[in-house]
Design a protein around this motif. Structure first.
Motif, PDB file in Angstrom:
ATOM      1  N   ALA A 274       0.297  -1.408   0.026  1.00 22.27           N
ATOM      2  CA  ALA A 274      -0.032  -0.172   0.010  1.00 22.27           C
ATOM      3  C   ALA A 274       0.820   1.162  -0.037  1.00 22.27           C
ATOM      4  CB  ALA A 274      -1.194  -0.022   1.437  1.00 22.27           C
ATOM      5  N   GLY A 275       1.372   0.899   0.609  1.00 22.96           N
ATOM      6  CA  GLY A 275       2.898   1.932   0.509  1.00 22.96           C
ATOM      7  C   GLY A 275       3.063   2.955  -0.644  1.00 22.96           C
ATOM      8  N   TYR A 276       3.562   1.752  -1.584  1.00 19.25           N
ATOM      9  CA  TYR A 276       4.320   1.791  -2.558  1.00 19.25           C
ATOM     10  C   TYR A 276       3.568   2.255  -3.583  1.00 19.25           C
ATOM     11  CZ  TYR A 276       5.530   0.192  -7.218  1.00 19.25           C
ATOM     12  OH  TYR A 276       6.373   0.191  -8.584  1.00 19.25           O
ATOM     13  N   VAL A 277       2.589   1.817  -3.476  1.00 16.14           N
ATOM     14  CA  VAL A 277       0.878   2.055  -4.167  1.00 16.14           C
ATOM     15  C   VAL A 277       0.542   3.685  -4.057  1.00 16.14           C
ATOM     16  CG1 VAL A 277      -1.176   2.546  -4.912  1.00 16.14           C
ATOM     17  CG2 VAL A 277      -0.031   0.511  -4.612  1.00 16.14           C
ATOM     18  N   VAL A 278       0.863   4.299  -2.819  1.00 14.14           N
ATOM     19  CA  VAL A 278       0.116   5.820  -2.457  1.00 14.14           C
ATOM     20  C   VAL A 278       2.158   6.437  -3.185  1.00 14.14           C
ATOM     21  CG1 VAL A 278       0.265   7.109  -0.419  1.00 14.14           C
ATOM     22  CG2 VAL A 278      -0.435   5.047  -0.756  1.00 14.14           C
ATOM     23  N   PHE A 279       3.296   5.722  -3.209  1.00  5.84           N
ATOM     24  CA  PHE A 279       4.393   6.753  -3.714  1.00  5.84           C
ATOM     25  C   PHE A 279       4.328   6.873  -4.829  1.00  5.84           C
ATOM     26  CE2 PHE A 279       8.044   6.140  -5.399  1.00  5.84           C
ATOM     27  CZ  PHE A 279       9.022   7.313  -5.206  1.00  5.84           C
ATOM     28  N   VAL A 280       3.694   5.598  -5.727  1.00  5.81           N
ATOM     29  CA  VAL A 280       3.572   6.122  -6.844  1.00  5.81           C
ATOM     30  C   VAL A 280       2.091   6.901  -7.580  1.00  5.81           C
ATOM     31  CG1 VAL A 280       2.240   4.760  -8.739  1.00  5.81           C
ATOM     32  CG2 VAL A 280       4.118   3.334  -7.627  1.00  5.81           C
ATOM     33  N   TRP A 281       1.746   7.111  -6.594  1.00  6.46           N
ATOM     34  CA  TRP A 281       0.759   8.278  -6.865  1.00  6.46           C
ATOM     35  C   TRP A 281       0.880   9.661  -6.585  1.00  6.46           C
ATOM     36  CZ3 TRP A 281      -3.942   8.229  -9.362  1.00  6.46           C
ATOM     37  CH2 TRP A 281      -4.105   6.983  -9.860  1.00  6.46           C
ATOM     38  N   ILE A 282       0.974   9.967  -5.674  1.00  6.04           N
ATOM     39  CA  ILE A 282       2.273  10.937  -5.513  1.00  6.04           C
ATOM     40  C   ILE A 282       3.244  11.579  -6.272  1.00  6.04           C
ATOM     41  CG2 ILE A 282       4.119  11.986  -3.905  1.00  6.04           C
ATOM     42  CD1 ILE A 282       2.741  10.477  -1.371  1.00  6.04           C
ATOM     43  N   VAL A 283       4.270  10.679  -7.223  1.00  2.00           N
ATOM     44  CA  VAL A 283       4.660  11.118  -8.438  1.00  2.00           C
ATOM     45  C   VAL A 283       4.220  11.099  -9.168  1.00  2.00           C
ATOM     46  CG1 VAL A 283       6.734   9.921  -9.391  1.00  2.00           C
ATOM     47  CG2 VAL A 283       6.563   9.137  -7.552  1.00  2.00           C
ATOM     48  N   ALA A 284       2.635  10.750  -9.575  1.00  2.00           N
ATOM     49  CA  ALA A 284       1.930  11.371 -10.771  1.00  2.00           C
ATOM     50  C   ALA A 284       1.413  12.394 -10.230  1.00  2.00           C
ATOM     51  CB  ALA A 284       1.343   9.896 -10.971  1.00  2.00           C
ATOM     52  N   ALA A 285       1.252  12.940  -8.870  1.00  2.00           N
ATOM     53  CA  ALA A 285       0.080  13.865  -9.409  1.00  2.00           C
ATOM     54  C   ALA A 285       1.164  14.951  -8.986  1.00  2.00           C
ATOM     55  CB  ALA A 285      -0.214  13.959  -7.669  1.00  2.00           C
ATOM     56  N   ALA A 286       2.714  14.703  -8.677  1.00  2.00           N
ATOM     57  CA  ALA A 286       3.349  15.856  -8.616  1.00  2.00           C
ATOM     58  C   ALA A 286       3.643  15.861 -10.132  1.00  2.00           C
ATOM     59  CB  ALA A 286       4.647  15.869  -8.289  1.00  2.00           C
ATOM     60  N   ALA A 287       4.191  15.098 -10.867  1.00  2.00           N
ATOM     61  CA  ALA A 287       4.062  15.339 -12.442  1.00  2.00           C
ATOM     62  C   ALA A 287       3.242  16.066 -12.701  1.00  2.00           C
ATOM     63  CB  ALA A 287       4.086  13.981 -13.092  1.00  2.00           C
ATOM     64  N   GLU A 288       1.465  15.664 -12.745  1.00  2.00           N
ATOM     65  CA  GLU A 288       0.532  16.559 -12.951  1.00  2.00           C
ATOM     66  C   GLU A 288       0.395  17.974 -12.517  1.00  2.00           C
ATOM     67  OE1 GLU A 288      -2.464  15.158 -15.178  1.00  2.00           O
ATOM     68  OE2 GLU A 288      -0.682  13.789 -15.922  1.00  2.00           O
ATOM     69  N   ILE A 289       1.098  18.225 -12.035  1.00  2.00           N
ATOM     70  CA  ILE A 289       1.258  19.923 -11.193  1.00  2.00           C
ATOM     71  C   ILE A 289       2.137  20.803 -11.845  1.00  2.00           C
ATOM     72  CG2 ILE A 289       2.064  21.037  -9.189  1.00  2.00           C
ATOM     73  CD1 ILE A 289       0.915  18.822  -7.616  1.00  2.00           C
ATOM     74  N   TYR A 290       3.530  19.718 -12.196  1.00  2.00           N
ATOM     75  CA  TYR A 290       4.509  20.554 -13.307  1.00  2.00           C
ATOM     76  C   TYR A 290       3.731  21.190 -14.569  1.00  2.00           C
ATOM     77  CZ  TYR A 290       8.255  21.177 -15.987  1.00  2.00           C
ATOM     78  OH  TYR A 290       9.615  21.773 -16.628  1.00  2.00           O
ATOM     79  N   PHE A 291       2.845  19.433 -15.449  1.00  2.00           N
ATOM     80  CA  PHE A 291       2.016  19.935 -16.518  1.00  2.00           C
ATOM     81  C   PHE A 291       1.653  20.947 -16.277  1.00  2.00           C
ATOM     82  CE2 PHE A 291       3.451  15.083 -17.395  1.00  2.00           C
ATOM     83  CZ  PHE A 291       5.266  15.487 -17.322  1.00  2.00           C
ATOM     84  N   LEU A 292       0.909  20.481 -15.806  1.00  2.00           N
ATOM     85  CA  LEU A 292      -0.824  21.992 -15.540  1.00  2.00           C
ATOM     86  C   LEU A 292      -0.077  23.600 -15.342  1.00  2.00           C
ATOM     87  CD1 LEU A 292      -3.270  22.307 -14.810  1.00  2.00           C
ATOM     88  CD2 LEU A 292      -3.128  22.217 -13.201  1.00  2.00           C
TER      89      LEU A 292
END
Length: 241
Positions: free
Chosen positions: A137-155
């Motif tokens: 579950a911690g690994y999944v949360v980490f992947v989501w955090i990285v994806a959210a950070a990338a989306e913020i940068y692209f936005l």
């Protein structure tokens, strides 16, 4: 000894002689002057006032001058004999491309995030309620955090292009592959510089000096004119104003 009455005693006895001092008089010790209170620690000098940064960075100014058949733009040198074209145009932001690029990056981020999340999801399913479930579950949360950070940068990148203003530009193309771009807040000022450079090309003795501003934009976020095919060669693409 004569007989008679003794002499009368005086009515009052004479005052006794003053007693001689048996010891030397003590001289009072000089009183010490009051000492000044000890000075406290020296106060630190006050910090100088620092002006707040400007809301928008000031443009970098450059000297554009012609001297001895040489065009100087800052520290760059362009021989007048090698100048092929001098013109002005308006660089417009690639707003449509910015939106499409954001959507493309978003789709790629979601696909990569889902693929990166698969091992964690499979491990969580196989572990059931064991201790390995928390790690997955911690690994999944980490992947989501990285994806959210990338989306913020692209936005943020897309918003920067959508809110960018058009730029009035003076372009100087040479017979080689180099092109010089400078800008100014006044487009009529750039048109005057075009005339001065053109006149200097035809008149070798002409020299002048003006001030322009450097262009600080990302080329991928602006249109640099229309692409014009140049016949007579292979794979040649020019820039049309």
């Amino acid at each position: 000894m004569q007989n008679g009455q003794p002499p009368e005693r005086p009515a009052q006895d004479p005052p006794p002689a003053p007693a001689r001092p048996t010891s030397t008089p003590t001289v009072p010790a000089p009183t010490s002057q009051p000492t000044a209170p000890a000075a406290g620690p020296a106060a630190a000098p006050g910090m100088p006032d620092v002006p707040a940064p400007p809301a928008h960075p000031a443009p970098v100014r450059l000297d554009l001058r012609v001297s001895k058949r040489i065009l100087w733009i800052g520290a760059a040198v362009y021989p007048l004999a090698n100048i092929a074209r001098v013109y002005t145009f308006v660089m417009r932001p690639k707003r449509k491309e910015a939106v499409l690029r954001f959507l493309r990056y978003t789709a790629v981020t979601m696909i990569v995030g889902f693929l990166a999340m698969l091992p964690g999801l499979l491990a969580s399913i196989n572990a059931g309620g064991g201790g390995g479930n928390s790690g997955a579950a911690g690994y999944v949360v980490f992947v989501w955090i990285v994806a959210a950070a990338a989306e913020i940068y692209f936005l943020i990148e897309m918003i920067g292009v959508l809110t960018a203003a058009p730029q009035h530009v003076l372009a100087i193309e040479t017979s080689g592959a180099s092109t010089a771009l400078v800008t100014s807040q006044d487009p009529r000022y750039l048109d005057q510089i075009v005339g001065q450079i053109s006149y200097a090309i035809d008149h070798p003795d002409v020299e002048f000096k003006v001030t322009v501003e450097s262009l600080t934009v990302s080329p991928k976020n602006y249109y640099f004119g229309d692409n014009v095919n140049m016949y007579g060669g292979s794979g040649n693409v020019g820039i049309g104003g």
